[in-house]
Design a protein around this motif. Structure first.
Motif, mmCIF file in Angstrom:
data_model
loop_
_atom_site.group_PDB
_atom_site.id
_atom_site.type_symbol
_atom_site.label_atom_id
_atom_site.label_comp_id
_atom_site.label_asym_id
_atom_site.label_seq_id
_atom_site.Cartn_x
_atom_site.Cartn_y
_atom_site.Cartn_z
ATOM 1 N N SER A 278 0.823 -1.202 0.000
ATOM 2 C CA SER A 278 0.000 0.000 0.000
ATOM 3 C C SER A 278 0.862 1.259 0.000
ATOM 4 O O SER A 278 1.848 1.349 0.735
ATOM 5 C CB SER A 278 -0.916 0.017 1.229
ATOM 6 N N PRO A 283 -7.412 3.093 3.966
ATOM 7 C CA PRO A 283 -7.675 1.721 3.525
ATOM 8 C C PRO A 283 -8.148 1.694 2.069
ATOM 9 O O PRO A 283 -8.838 2.611 1.619
ATOM 10 C CB PRO A 283 -8.784 1.259 4.483
ATOM 11 N N GLN A 284 -7.763 0.635 1.351
ATOM 12 C CA GLN A 284 -8.159 0.490 -0.048
ATOM 13 C C GLN A 284 -8.780 -0.883 -0.281
ATOM 14 O O GLN A 284 -8.194 -1.900 0.094
ATOM 15 C CB GLN A 284 -6.937 0.627 -0.968
ATOM 16 N N LYS A 285 -9.960 -0.893 -0.911
ATOM 17 C CA LYS A 285 -10.589 -2.151 -1.294
ATOM 18 C C LYS A 285 -10.037 -2.551 -2.658
ATOM 19 O O LYS A 285 -10.121 -1.778 -3.615
ATOM 20 C CB LYS A 285 -12.114 -2.012 -1.356
ATOM 21 N N THR A 312 -9.036 -5.852 1.591
ATOM 22 C CA THR A 312 -8.924 -4.449 2.005
ATOM 23 C C THR A 312 -7.520 -4.254 2.554
ATOM 24 O O THR A 312 -7.139 -4.886 3.551
ATOM 25 C CB THR A 312 -9.971 -4.092 3.071
ATOM 26 N N LEU A 313 -6.748 -3.431 1.883
ATOM 27 C CA LEU A 313 -5.346 -3.214 2.248
ATOM 28 C C LEU A 313 -5.249 -1.945 3.101
ATOM 29 O O LEU A 313 -5.637 -0.857 2.668
ATOM 30 C CB LEU A 313 -4.500 -3.083 0.984
ATOM 31 N N GLN A 314 -4.743 -2.090 4.298
ATOM 32 C CA GLN A 314 -4.616 -0.969 5.220
ATOM 33 C C GLN A 314 -3.393 -0.115 4.861
ATOM 34 O O GLN A 314 -2.488 -0.574 4.148
ATOM 35 C CB GLN A 314 -4.493 -1.477 6.664
ATOM 36 N N GLU A 317 0.283 -1.485 4.641
ATOM 37 C CA GLU A 317 0.215 -2.937 4.690
ATOM 38 C C GLU A 317 0.685 -3.552 3.368
ATOM 39 O O GLU A 317 0.599 -2.941 2.299
ATOM 40 C CB GLU A 317 -1.223 -3.388 4.976
#
Length: 360
Positions: A278, A283-285, A312-314, A317
């Motif tokens: 990331s 956060p990214q879906k 979902t990438l924090q 992360e």
């Protein structure tokens, strides 16, 4: 030889004829078996199915109502599944002059196999009248009947002809889809999703507008929508991605992308792995896919997208992903020697690629 066509073999026809002989004492079982198997060796699976309907018609009363009465009596003793498609096929061939009786027969026989192909003959003849009946089927207590309402009216049903009028005016099947958009049967939900996916190929804006109005908080409805927009997601369609919060502008970096070989033979497996890191402070879906660009006989490449996972990438992360892809001929794909390409795709965006060669 197509082994599937052996579903219609002599043993099947002897059992089939026995059921009709018990249903009608005037049915000549021996003559039927002789007629239906006379030239069957050269026929394909669907050729045998159609031949069964045609020969059956010769051995039943000319009057359609009398013939259907006998078929109803014989049906409980027949095998269910693909071979049961003979029954709706008979209706499609010989029942157009008796619409109401044919609709009841197709509704009944779809519970033994499927009437999805047969009903299309009636849609082609009288679209409005047939859709009116199918709209009622969408409320039926039997899931096979509800599925028939959706599957039979699909614009681009595989192994059947296109329904051009529905492609031109997709709202014609909307009442059916609205009634089934939260169905509790997976069998039905798959059909609704495939119906919508058909629409996405010809009427993308309409399909997306329709599903955006549905309740994504309902688990069954959400499942349908996600599977309906799968083709658009793989293409990176911005509006489709946004329905479930998959942003188009992803901020991730592809790292440690590797393949275990740069040359392989048909029948071998290609293993690949990579890391996504990331680069966002939120956060990214992510919907993570990969694509294989297969060599064609002409030397050109043909792209096929496969799903990997949704995560979902924090912020800050990383996620490690690995996968094996088997290269062997299938009924749906023949492989050709030459250069191939593997791509990693995130939210429809190509993140990186590696080439390899295939020997066949």
């Amino acid at each position: 030889m197509d082994p599937l066509k052996e579903m219609f073999n002599k043993e099947f026809y002897r059992h089939f004829a026995k059921a009709f002989g018990e249903a009608d004492r005037n049915f000549n079982t021996g003559a039927f078996v002789k007629d239906v198997t006379r030239d069957m060796e050269g026929l394909s699976l669907n050729g045998r199915l159609r031949n069964t309907s045609v020969v059956l018609h010769k051995h039943l009363p000319e009057d359609f109502q009398k013939a259907i009465t006998i078929i109803y009596k014989a049906a409980p003793s027949l095998q269910t599944g693909y071979t049961a498609l003979v029954l709706p096929d008979f209706v499609a061939l010989y029942g157009k002059a008796d619409f109401d009786l044919s609709m009841e027969a197709l509704k009944h026989f779809t519970q033994l196999g499927s009437s999805e192909f047969a009903i299309r003959e009636f849609l082609k003849t009288d679209l409005s009248k047939t859709l009116k009946v199918m709209n009622k089927w969408a409320e039926d207590k039997n899931p096979h009947v509800r599925r028939l309402a959706s599957e039979g009216s699909r614009p681009r049903l595989p192994w059947s002809f296109k329904l051009d009028e529905i492609i031109k005016k997709p709202t014609l099947t909307q009442p059916i889809l609205e009634k089934l958009n939260a169905d509790n049967e997976l069998y039905v939900r798959k059909s609704v999703a495939n119906h919508l996916n058909d629409h996405s190929k010809d009427n993308t804006a309409y399909m997306l507008q329709l599903v955006k109005a549905w309740d994504k908080n309902h688990q069954h409805t959400a499942w349908i929508i996600k599977h309906a927009i799968r083709t658009l997601i793989k293409k990176g369609d911005k509006d489709a991605l946004m329905i479930f919060g998959f942003g188009e502008d992803v901020k991730v970096k592809l790292q440690k992308f590797s393949i275990d070989k740069t040359a392989l033979r048909l029948g071998e497996t290609l293993q690949f792995s990579f890391r996504l890191a990331s680069e966002s402070d939120a956060p990214q879906k992510l919907v993570i896919d990969y694509a294989v660009h297969y060599a064609k006989s002409s030397g050109a490449l043909s792209k096929k997208v496969f799903k990997l996972k949704e995560v979902t990438l924090q912020p800050g992360e990383t996620i490690d992903v690995s996968k094996k892809q088997l290269f062997q001929d299938l009924t749906t794909r023949k492989h050709y020697a030459g250069k191939h390409l593997l791509e990693i795709i995130v939210n429809g965006k190509m993140m990186g690629s590696k080439g390899f060669s295939l020997e066949v």
